[in-house]
Design an enzyme around this catalytic site. Structure first.
Site: not given
Ligand code: NAD
Length: 453
Positions: A359, A363
């Site tokens: 990851y 990132k």
């Molecule tokens: P989440 O898992 O709740 O949502 C991610 C969405 O992406 C899901 O709806 C999933 O179906 C979709 N997805 C996954 N693979 C896919 C693909 N191949 N094609 C199309 N859609 C796809 O995640 P989140 O917590 O909302 O995170 C969103 C973004 O923010 C991500 O990139 C994550 O790495 C980043 N992020 C999240 C956090 C956190 O604390 N939640 C922290 C840092 C970064």
């Protein structure tokens, strides 16, 4: 996702018990209220301070703030008894030595006890790397250290952030002013201790600050839930027409999210070779133009490297960095003046995180990709930036076991996890016309997470 501890210590006996025991005392953050168009930008008068040499720049900025109907003061004594400052802005753009900091910084120290809950401190300074004179570099770099330390001292949901101007960027440039406004506002609730660089005088002030994305068309990947769903609703609130993309398995949730904003849903796996082309066909058919691309879709496949399988490594890299890289080859050509590519990084990509070699590689890769893309898209008047969230309350973080989850969400200056809307607000700012002078940057939305730079 709810934070029961925050609920408990928000008032009454829980609040006094936390205080007595020296436990964390997070408070509810000042956030944008979508139901209220009259929400004030800041919760009280704004004090503008400067170091003397920056007086003309401070006057110019004060004029701009007055133009937003803010109650602007230049004298720290000028506040009636019982009132609190909504914000303090320190203009330090022309400071020539660390000796210049004493005046404005100590004046700020003198009024901090009267900063309102959810108040703001914003510095405006210049980029250290653009100067050669050691004393000038020292004061510019000094602002960095000062700001990051102050952010750790503020309480009651107040934050401190800095706007750092490139050498030729005037204090009145659209992105300088736009960034100050973003940091003052409730939109930046979970951004703390950050210094955002304004790299050029590009960008334009929006006709309507409450709907800066009016007339623009945005695509958001991973839109079915979590941060992606929040991005869709904030971009729509700001006036954009939005296309949400997610995998077919999330089709129903995606339709619900997109129906709510009268946007359009596209079921698609972003790892498909022709993903970008299919998105373009869809967007052209529906709306005839594309202005903003948000690479939000992401997955987790945590494992210590000693236990890492090929699949876990490859699947993660394919979604989180290889797909955005491939899609950008198409989008970078398509976007014209005012175009925006905004990608989701993570504080794990900055500080590293145990169990997340895959990851963090992806990132950190996003941060590098963004830096490299910036000059390429700048040629056509577009920008590429990233947002690095820290701990955000979503389904993704709800899966962390209770004890490490509690530790992770308290380990920042605001002592709580952020909400998806906080990340969405930062993305909406970077998507806006007033952010046209911010390019190649990664803005952290992490409450000043204790790890990382
Ligand atoms: P989440 O898992 O709740 O949502 C991610 C969405 O992406 C899901 O709806 C999933 O179906 C979709 N997805 C996954 N693979 C896919 C693909 N191949 N094609 C199309 N859609 C796809 O995640 P989140 O917590 O909302 O995170 C969103 C973004 O923010 C991500 O990139 C994550 O790495 C980043 N992020 C999240 C956090 C956190 O604390 N939640 C922290 C840092 C970064």
């Amino acid at each position: 996702m709810s934070d029961r501890y925050l609920d408990l210590v928000s008032g009454g006996p829980g609040k006094s018990a936390a205080k007595k025991l020296g436990l964390p005392q997070p408070v509810r953050l000042r956030r944008t209220d979508p139901g209220s168009v009259d929400q004030p930008l800041v919760p009280g008068p704004v004090l503008v301070l400067d170091d003397g040499a920056s007086l003309p720049a401070a006057d110019e900025l004060a004029e701009t703030l007055l133009g937003w109907d803010l109650d602007v003061r230049r004298d720290p004594q000028e506040l009636a008894k019982g009132r609190r400052w909504g914000a303090v802005v320190l203009v330090l753009t022309e400071a020539a030595s660390p000796a210049a900091l004493a005046g404005p910084v100590l004046a700020l120290g003198g009024v901090l006890r009267r900063l309102a809950p959810g108040g703001r401190v914003v510095t405006v300074s210049r980029r250290a790397d653009d100067a050669r004179e050691p004393a000038v570099v020292a004061v510019r770099q000094g602002v960095d250290g000062f700001l990051r330390s102050l952010a750790k001292e503020l309480r009651a949901g107040a934050t401190a952030n800095g706007v750092v101007l490139g050498q030729d960027v005037p204090v009145g440039a659209p992105s300088a002013v736009g960034a100050v406004r973003f940091f003052l506002s409730a939109r930046s609730a979970f951004v703390d201790g950050q210094l955002l660089h304004v790299t050029s005088a590009d960008g334009v002030a929006p006709a309507d600050w409450t709907r800066p994305l009016e007339g623009m068309v945005a695509v958001v990947t991973g839109a079915a839930r979590g941060i992606g769903a929040a991005i869709v609703s904030v971009l729509a609130r700001d006036g954009a027409r939005v296309v949400g993309v997610d995998v077919p398995a999330a089709g129903e949730a995606l339709s619900r999210v997109m129906n709510e904003v009268r946007g359009s849903a596209l079921q698609l796996d972003i790892t498909a070779e022709d993903a970008a082309e299919r998105i373009l066909v869809h967007v052209r058919e529906r709306y005839g133009r594309l202005d903003v691309v948000v690479h939000n879709a992401g997955i987790l496949r945590d494992k210590l490297l000693a236990n890492m399988t090929d699949d876990r490594w490859n699947d993660l890299l394919a979604v989180n960095v290889l797909a955005p890289l491939r899609m950008n080859e198409t989008f970078a050509e398509e976007l014209g003046a005012g175009g925006r590519i905004i990608s989701l990084a993570s504080t794990s990509g900055i500080a590293g995180n145990r169990g997340q070699t895959n990851y963090a590689a992806a990132k950190a890769g996003i941060i590098g990709m963004t830096r490299a893309l910036a000059p390429v898209v700048a040629a056509s008047g577009a920008t590429a930036n990233a947002v690095a969230p820290g701990f955000i309350e979503t389904d993704m973080t709800a899966k962390i076991p209770p004890v490490p989850r509690q530790v992770a969400r308290r380990a920042n200056s605001l002592q709580q996890g952020g909400q998806p809307v906080d990340v969405a607000e930062a993305i909406a700012f970077l998507a806006s016309p007033q952010a046209g002078g911010v390019n190649g940057q990664t803005l952290r939305v992490c409450g000043q997470n204790l790890v990382g730079q």
